[in-house]
Design a protein around this motif. Structure first.
Motif, PDB file in Angstrom:
ATOM      1  N   LYS A  29     -14.193 -14.177 -28.735  1.00  0.00           N
ATOM      2  CA  LYS A  29     -14.004 -12.743 -28.469  1.00  0.00           C
ATOM      3  C   LYS A  29     -14.646 -11.929 -29.575  1.00  0.00           C
ATOM      4  N   VAL A  30     -15.250 -10.820 -29.156  1.00  0.00           N
ATOM      5  CA  VAL A  30     -15.778  -9.856 -30.119  1.00  0.00           C
ATOM      6  C   VAL A  30     -14.618  -9.024 -30.650  1.00  0.00           C
ATOM      7  N   LEU A  31     -14.614  -8.772 -31.957  1.00  0.00           N
ATOM      8  CA  LEU A  31     -13.627  -7.873 -32.554  1.00  0.00           C
ATOM      9  C   LEU A  31     -14.347  -6.617 -33.038  1.00  0.00           C
ATOM     10  N   ALA A  32     -13.998  -5.483 -32.454  1.00  0.00           N
ATOM     11  CA  ALA A  32     -14.591  -4.212 -32.913  1.00  0.00           C
ATOM     12  C   ALA A  32     -13.515  -3.474 -33.707  1.00  0.00           C
ATOM     13  N   GLY A  33     -12.939  -2.412 -33.160  1.00  0.00           N
ATOM     14  CA  GLY A  33     -11.885  -1.694 -33.890  1.00  0.00           C
ATOM     15  C   GLY A  33     -10.572  -2.451 -33.942  1.00  0.00           C
ATOM     16  N   GLY A  34     -10.411  -3.392 -33.033  1.00  0.00           N
ATOM     17  CA  GLY A  34      -9.195  -4.209 -33.016  1.00  0.00           C
ATOM     18  C   GLY A  34      -7.954  -3.488 -32.528  1.00  0.00           C
ATOM     19  N   GLN A  35      -8.097  -2.263 -32.062  1.00  0.00           N
ATOM     20  CA  GLN A  35      -6.893  -1.487 -31.719  1.00  0.00           C
ATOM     21  C   GLN A  35      -6.349  -1.834 -30.337  1.00  0.00           C
ATOM     22  N   SER A  36      -7.095  -2.608 -29.581  1.00  0.00           N
ATOM     23  CA  SER A  36      -6.556  -3.176 -28.341  1.00  0.00           C
ATOM     24  C   SER A  36      -6.421  -4.687 -28.481  1.00  0.00           C
ATOM     25  N   LEU A  37      -7.433  -5.307 -29.098  1.00  0.00           N
ATOM     26  CA  LEU A  37      -7.448  -6.771 -29.171  1.00  0.00           C
ATOM     27  C   LEU A  37      -6.365  -7.328 -30.107  1.00  0.00           C
ATOM     28  N   ILE A 102      -7.603  10.808 -27.496  1.00  0.00           N
ATOM     29  CA  ILE A 102      -7.459   9.352 -27.447  1.00  0.00           C
ATOM     30  C   ILE A 102      -6.431   8.922 -28.486  1.00  0.00           C
ATOM     31  N   ALA A 103      -5.455   8.167 -28.082  1.00  0.00           N
ATOM     32  CA  ALA A 103      -4.507   7.548 -29.019  1.00  0.00           C
ATOM     33  C   ALA A 103      -4.004   8.550 -30.068  1.00  0.00           C
ATOM     34  N   ASP A 104      -3.850   8.120 -31.307  1.00  0.00           N
ATOM     35  CA  ASP A 104      -3.391   8.995 -32.390  1.00  0.00           C
ATOM     36  C   ASP A 104      -4.410   8.932 -33.524  1.00  0.00           C
ATOM     37  N   LEU A 113     -15.551   3.805 -29.219  1.00  0.00           N
ATOM     38  CA  LEU A 113     -15.807   4.189 -27.823  1.00  0.00           C
ATOM     39  C   LEU A 113     -16.301   2.983 -27.022  1.00  0.00           C
ATOM     40  N   VAL A 114     -17.261   2.267 -27.596  1.00  0.00           N
ATOM     41  CA  VAL A 114     -17.828   1.135 -26.861  1.00  0.00           C
ATOM     42  C   VAL A 114     -16.762   0.053 -26.643  1.00  0.00           C
ATOM     43  N   GLY A 115     -15.924  -0.174 -27.647  1.00  0.00           N
ATOM     44  CA  GLY A 115     -14.834  -1.147 -27.498  1.00  0.00           C
ATOM     45  C   GLY A 115     -13.892  -0.741 -26.381  1.00  0.00           C
ATOM     46  N   PRO A 122      -7.459   0.464 -17.290  1.00  0.00           N
ATOM     47  CA  PRO A 122      -7.415   1.557 -16.310  1.00  0.00           C
ATOM     48  C   PRO A 122      -6.859   2.841 -16.919  1.00  0.00           C
ATOM     49  N   GLN A 123      -6.162   2.711 -18.043  1.00  0.00           N
ATOM     50  CA  GLN A 123      -5.660   3.895 -18.725  1.00  0.00           C
ATOM     51  C   GLN A 123      -6.518   4.325 -19.910  1.00  0.00           C
ATOM     52  N   GLY A 124      -7.666   3.699 -20.055  1.00  0.00           N
ATOM     53  CA  GLY A 124      -8.576   4.091 -21.130  1.00  0.00           C
ATOM     54  C   GLY A 124      -9.269   5.400 -20.776  1.00  0.00           C
TER      55      GLY A 124
ATOM     56  N   THR B  59       1.711  -1.286 -33.370  1.00  0.00           N
ATOM     57  CA  THR B  59       0.676  -0.253 -33.561  1.00  0.00           C
ATOM     58  C   THR B  59       1.129   1.146 -33.138  1.00  0.00           C
ATOM     59  N   ASN B  60       2.417   1.334 -32.980  1.00  0.00           N
ATOM     60  CA  ASN B  60       2.889   2.642 -32.513  1.00  0.00           C
ATOM     61  C   ASN B  60       3.449   3.550 -33.595  1.00  0.00           C
ATOM     62  N   CYS B  61       4.149   2.995 -34.608  1.00  0.00           N
ATOM     63  CA  CYS B  61       4.992   3.850 -35.442  1.00  0.00           C
ATOM     64  C   CYS B  61       4.302   4.391 -36.694  1.00  0.00           C
TER      65      CYS B  61
HETATM   66  C1  LIG Z   1      -0.910   3.032 -30.154  1.00  0.00           C
HETATM   67  C2  LIG Z   1      -2.186   3.028 -29.391  1.00  0.00           C
HETATM   68  C3  LIG Z   1      -2.461   4.056 -28.511  1.00  0.00           C
HETATM   69  C4  LIG Z   1      -3.635   4.076 -27.787  1.00  0.00           C
HETATM   70  N1  LIG Z   1      -3.856   5.116 -26.941  1.00  0.00           N
HETATM   71  C5  LIG Z   1      -5.002   5.169 -26.236  1.00  0.00           C
HETATM   72  C6  LIG Z   1      -5.264   6.254 -25.369  1.00  0.00           C
HETATM   73  O1  LIG Z   1      -4.474   7.183 -25.258  1.00  0.00           O
HETATM   74  N2  LIG Z   1      -6.420   6.250 -24.677  1.00  0.00           N
HETATM   75  C7  LIG Z   1      -7.339   5.253 -24.800  1.00  0.00           C
HETATM   76  O2  LIG Z   1      -8.373   5.308 -24.157  1.00  0.00           O
HETATM   77  N3  LIG Z   1      -7.128   4.210 -25.626  1.00  0.00           N
HETATM   78  C8  LIG Z   1      -5.985   4.152 -26.341  1.00  0.00           C
HETATM   79  N4  LIG Z   1      -5.770   3.090 -27.186  1.00  0.00           N
HETATM   80  C9  LIG Z   1      -6.782   2.021 -27.275  1.00  0.00           C
HETATM   81  C10 LIG Z   1      -7.854   2.363 -28.285  1.00  0.00           C
HETATM   82  O3  LIG Z   1      -8.631   3.458 -27.823  1.00  0.00           O
HETATM   83  C11 LIG Z   1      -8.799   1.208 -28.605  1.00  0.00           C
HETATM   84  O4  LIG Z   1      -9.526   1.600 -29.735  1.00  0.00           O
HETATM   85  C12 LIG Z   1      -9.793   0.829 -27.533  1.00  0.00           C
HETATM   86  O5  LIG Z   1      -9.169   0.566 -26.307  1.00  0.00           O
HETATM   87  C13 LIG Z   1     -10.546  -0.460 -27.889  1.00  0.00           C
HETATM   88  O6  LIG Z   1     -11.519  -0.225 -28.847  1.00  0.00           O
HETATM   89  P1  LIG Z   1     -11.600  -1.146 -30.140  1.00  0.00           P
HETATM   90  O7  LIG Z   1     -12.861  -0.787 -30.822  1.00  0.00           O
HETATM   91  O8  LIG Z   1     -10.357  -1.014 -30.902  1.00  0.00           O
HETATM   92  O9  LIG Z   1     -11.795  -2.584 -29.471  1.00  0.00           O
HETATM   93  P2  LIG Z   1     -11.131  -4.006 -29.778  1.00  0.00           P
HETATM   94  O10 LIG Z   1      -9.667  -3.922 -29.764  1.00  0.00           O
HETATM   95  O11 LIG Z   1     -11.775  -4.602 -30.970  1.00  0.00           O
HETATM   96  O12 LIG Z   1     -11.645  -4.810 -28.485  1.00  0.00           O
HETATM   97  C14 LIG Z   1     -11.144  -4.562 -27.191  1.00  0.00           C
HETATM   98  C15 LIG Z   1     -11.813  -5.515 -26.190  1.00  0.00           C
HETATM   99  O13 LIG Z   1     -13.185  -5.198 -26.006  1.00  0.00           O
HETATM  100  C16 LIG Z   1     -14.031  -6.247 -26.456  1.00  0.00           C
HETATM  101  N5  LIG Z   1     -15.115  -5.602 -27.214  1.00  0.00           N
HETATM  102  C17 LIG Z   1     -14.977  -4.594 -28.124  1.00  0.00           C
HETATM  103  N6  LIG Z   1     -16.169  -4.180 -28.562  1.00  0.00           N
HETATM  104  C18 LIG Z   1     -17.084  -4.943 -27.935  1.00  0.00           C
HETATM  105  C19 LIG Z   1     -18.515  -4.984 -27.957  1.00  0.00           C
HETATM  106  N7  LIG Z   1     -19.215  -4.117 -28.716  1.00  0.00           N
HETATM  107  N8  LIG Z   1     -19.147  -5.890 -27.179  1.00  0.00           N
HETATM  108  C20 LIG Z   1     -18.439  -6.748 -26.400  1.00  0.00           C
HETATM  109  N9  LIG Z   1     -17.086  -6.754 -26.328  1.00  0.00           N
HETATM  110  C21 LIG Z   1     -16.424  -5.857 -27.076  1.00  0.00           C
HETATM  111  C22 LIG Z   1     -13.157  -7.148 -27.307  1.00  0.00           C
HETATM  112  O14 LIG Z   1     -13.608  -8.477 -27.265  1.00  0.00           O
HETATM  113  C23 LIG Z   1     -11.800  -6.975 -26.653  1.00  0.00           C
HETATM  114  O15 LIG Z   1     -11.699  -7.779 -25.521  1.00  0.00           O
HETATM  115  C24 LIG Z   1      -4.597   3.036 -27.938  1.00  0.00           C
HETATM  116  C25 LIG Z   1      -4.342   1.999 -28.822  1.00  0.00           C
HETATM  117  C26 LIG Z   1      -3.151   1.990 -29.549  1.00  0.00           C
HETATM  118  C27 LIG Z   1      -2.900   0.866 -30.492  1.00  0.00           C
END
Ligand SMILES: Cc1cc2nc3c(=O)[nH]c(=O)nc-3n(C[C@H](O)[C@H](O)[C@H](O)COP(=O)(O)OP(=O)(O)OC[C@H]3O[C@@H](n4cnc5c(N)ncnc54)[C@H](O)[C@@H]3O)c2cc1C
Ligand code: FES
Ligand code: FES
Lengths: 294, 174
Positions: A29-37, A102-104, A113-115, A122-124, B59-61
C-alpha cells in the motif's frame, strides 16, 4: 491500538517506489498523508505487508498552472496548503471553497487531495469537487504515465482504477473556458465530521450563459455521484428560477442516500435539492459559495 | 530505546527494525523502532514524555497533537519511522527552566482547563497558530482549535486563554 506488522520503505524516486509496489503486489500500500490509511491499519481493517511511504519523493508537493490555465496538484499537496492557495482562490474558487471544509485543521496538515481521490470514500469531499470540475488523475507505473478521467478513476466505494504497481502522481483540473462560479456546501454534524450531505457545483459562465456545468454529490450513495442530467439541464442557457428548480430536482433524483445515524434518506435527498438550489441561486455573476451547515 | 508491542502475528518471520534520528524539544535522539510503532507511542512509552495524551486513538480528539517541523499533527496517526530526520515539539518543551510559556500561563489565568486531558493538544495547536499568526481574532482561534475536542470547558475559556497568551507574547500584557 496499533497496526499489524509490515515492512516499511520510504523510496526517494518514483521508479524505486513503483518497483517496490510491483514487488509487493496486492499486499503493498502507498502511504501518503496517512489520515485514512493509518486509522484503518490501527483498526486492522487494512493489514498491508508492505508500506511504500511516498512522503520522501521529491517534486510532488505543488499546485501549479499550465500556460493554458490547466491546474495540476501534486500527490503530496496537503489539504492545508490548498486551503491557503492564492492560485486556487483566483483561478479555481470552487476548490478553494471546499478545502477548508475537509476534516479539521490538524488532519488537513497531513492529508492530501490525491490521497483522498485514491481512497474513494463515498463521503470524501474532493472526489465530488474534482468530478464536478471534470478533472483527471495522472497515474505513474512501470509503463509510464497515463491520464484517467475522475469518473473512471473512482471505480466504486473505496475503489480506484490504479493497478497495484501504479502511483497517482497528480490531479488535473482542466482550464475553465468561462468565468468559474458555483461552490461546495457541506452538511455535517460538527466541525471535522464527514459529510451528511455534500454538494459540489462547478459552472463556467459566459455573458450570462452557462457554458459548462458539473454537479457531484457526497455521502448520498455507494460512491461519489455525478449528477449529469442535472448539469445538462443548466448548460446552454442563463440561470433562471426554472432551470435552477429543474437542476435541483434532477440532482435530488440522482442521489441514492441511505438512512443512518447522520439522517434519514428522505432528509438527505431534500438537502441535496436545497443545496443545489442554494448554490445556483447565488452563482449568477460568478459568485462562489462555501459553507458548512450543521 | 526499546518499545514492546504484543506479538499477535502468526508468522514467525523476522521483525523489521528501523533506526531513526530525530529531535524532540531541541534534544537529538536515536531510536530503533518497528515501523508499525505509532509516533504517540514513541513519545509516551519510548521517551516517557507522557504530557502528550491519547484520548480517542481514532484521529478525532486531538489530545495527542504534537508539532512536527512546526506543524500540528495527531501523533496517534503518524508512524514513528516517519519522523526520521524531523523535529518534534511536545507540551514538555513549552516551559523554560523557571518560567511557564505564555500559553501555559494563559490557561492558568483564564481557567482554560478543568480535567486537563485535552490541554496539551490544545496548547500545541495554539502554539502553531500563534507562531504563524501572532494576532489572531477570536474566530481564528476557534478555527485553529476545531480539531481539538474538550469535554469539560465548553471552549470559552480555552479561547480566552489563547488570546491572553497572544497578547502576552506581543509584549503588551502586564
Ligand atoms: C478525523 C478525520 C476526519 C476526516 N474528515 C474528512 C472529511 O470531512 N472529508 C474528507 O474528504 N476526508 C476526510 N478525512 C479523510 C482525509 O481527507 C484524508 O486525508 C484522505 O481521505 C486521504 O488522504 P491521505 O493523503 O491522508 O491518504 P492515505 O491515508 O495515506 O491513503 C489513503 C488511501 O489512498 C491510497 N493512496 C494515497 N495516496 C496515493 C497515491 N498517490 N497513489 C496511490 N495510492 C494512494 C493509500 O494506499 C490508501 O489506500 C478525515 C480524516 C480524519 C482522520
Ligand atoms: S488520541 Fe490522537 S486524535 Fe485522539
Ligand atoms: S479540560 Fe477536560 S477535556 Fe478539556
Amino acid at each position: 491500538m496499533y497496526p499489524s506488522r509490515f515492512r516499511y520503505e520510504a523510496p526517494r524516486s518514483l521508479d524505486e517506489a513503483v518497483s517496490l509496489l510491483r514487488e509487493g503486489g496486492d499486499d503493498a500500500k502507498v502511504l501518503a498523508g496517512g489520515q485514512s490509511l493509518v486509522p484503518l491499519m490501527k483498526l486492522r481493517f487494512a493489514s498491508p505487508e508492505l508500506i511504500v511511504d511516498i512522503n520522501n519523493l521529491p517534486g510532488l508537493d505543488y499546485e501549479k498552472q499550465d500556460a493554458d490555465g490547466t491546474i495540476r496538484i501534486g500527490a503530496l499537496r496537503r489539504h492545508a496548503s490548498l486551503e491557503r492557495s492564492e492560485l486556487l482562490k483566483s483561478r479555481q474558487p470552487v476548490m478553494a471553497a471546499a478545502a477548508p471544509l475537509i476534516a479539521d485543521p490538524i488532519v488537513r496538515n497531513r492529508g492530501t487531495l490525491v490521497g483522498s481521490l485514491c481512497h474513494a470514500d463515498p463521503q470524501g469531499d474532493w472526489a465530488s469537487v474534482v468530478t464536478a470540475l471534470g478533472g483527471q488523475v495522472v497515474a505513474f507505473g512501470p509503463g509510464g504515465r497515463r491520464t484517467i478521467p475522475i469518473t473512471g478513476f473512482v471505480s466504486g466505494p473505496f475503489q480506484n482504477a490504479l493497478a497495484p504497481d501504479e502511483i497517482a502522481i497528480e490531479a488535473v483540473i482542466p482550464a475553465p473556458k468561462g468565468t468559474p462560479a458555483g461552490g461546495y456546501l457541506k452538511l455535517e454534524r460538527r466541525v471535522g465530521d464527514f459529510a451528511t450531505v455534500g454538494v459540489a457545483v462547478a459552472l463556467e459562465m459566459s455573458g450570462g450563459t452557462v457554458i459548462r456545468a458539473g454537479i457531484a454529490l457526497t455521502g448520498v450513495g455507494g460512491s461519489t455521484i455525478s449528477a449529469g442530467e442535472a448539469a445538462q439541464a443548466l448548460t446552454g442557457g442563463p440561470l433562471s428560477a426554472q432551470s435552477i428548480a429543474q437542476a435541483a430536482d434532477l440532482a435530488a433524483g440522482a442521489a441514492n442516500p441511505r438512512t443512518d445515524h447522520r439522517g434519514s434518506a428522505e432528509y438527505k435527498r431534500h438537502m441535496v435539492k436545497t443545496f443545489v438550489a442554494r448554490i445556483l441561486s447565488r452563482a449568477d455573476g460568478g459568485a462562489t459559495v462555501a459553507e458548512r451547515a450543521a | 530505546m526499546t518499545i514492546v508491542y504484543d506479538d499477535t502475528s502468526e508468522d514467525t518471520g523476522s521483525v523489521p527494525i528501523r533506526r531513526i534520528k530525530f529531535t524532540i524539544n531541541g534534544k537529538k535522539k536515536i531510536a530503533e523502532v518497528e515501523p508499525r510503532l505509532l509516533l504517540s507511542h514513541l513519545i509516551r512509552r519510548g521517551l516517557e514524555l507522557t504530557g502528550t495524551h491519547m484520548g480517542c486513538d481514532t484521529t478525532n480528539c486531538g489530545a495527542c497533537t504534537v508539532l512536527v517541523d512546526g506543524k500540528p499533527v495527531k501523533s496517534c496517526t503518524m508512524l514513528a519511522v516517519q519522523v526520521d530526520g524531523h523535529e518534534i515539539s511536545t507540551v514538555e518543551g513549552l516551559a523554560g527552566q523557571s518560567e511557564l510559556h505564555p500559553l501555559q500561563e494563559g490557561f492558568k489565568q483564564e481557567h482554560g482547563l478543568q480535567c486537563g486531558f485535552c490541554t496539551p493538544g490544545m496548547m500545541m495547536a495554539a502554539k502553531a497558530l500563534l507562531d504563524e499568526n501572532p494576532s489572531p481574532t477570536e474566530d481564528e482561534v476557534r478555527w485553529a482549535l476545531s480539531g481539538n475536542l474538550c469535554r469539560c470547558t465548553g471552549y470559552q475559556n480555552i479561547v480566552k486563554s489563547v488570546l491572553w497568551a497572544a497578547e502576552k507574547l506581543r509584549g503588551s500584557a502586564e
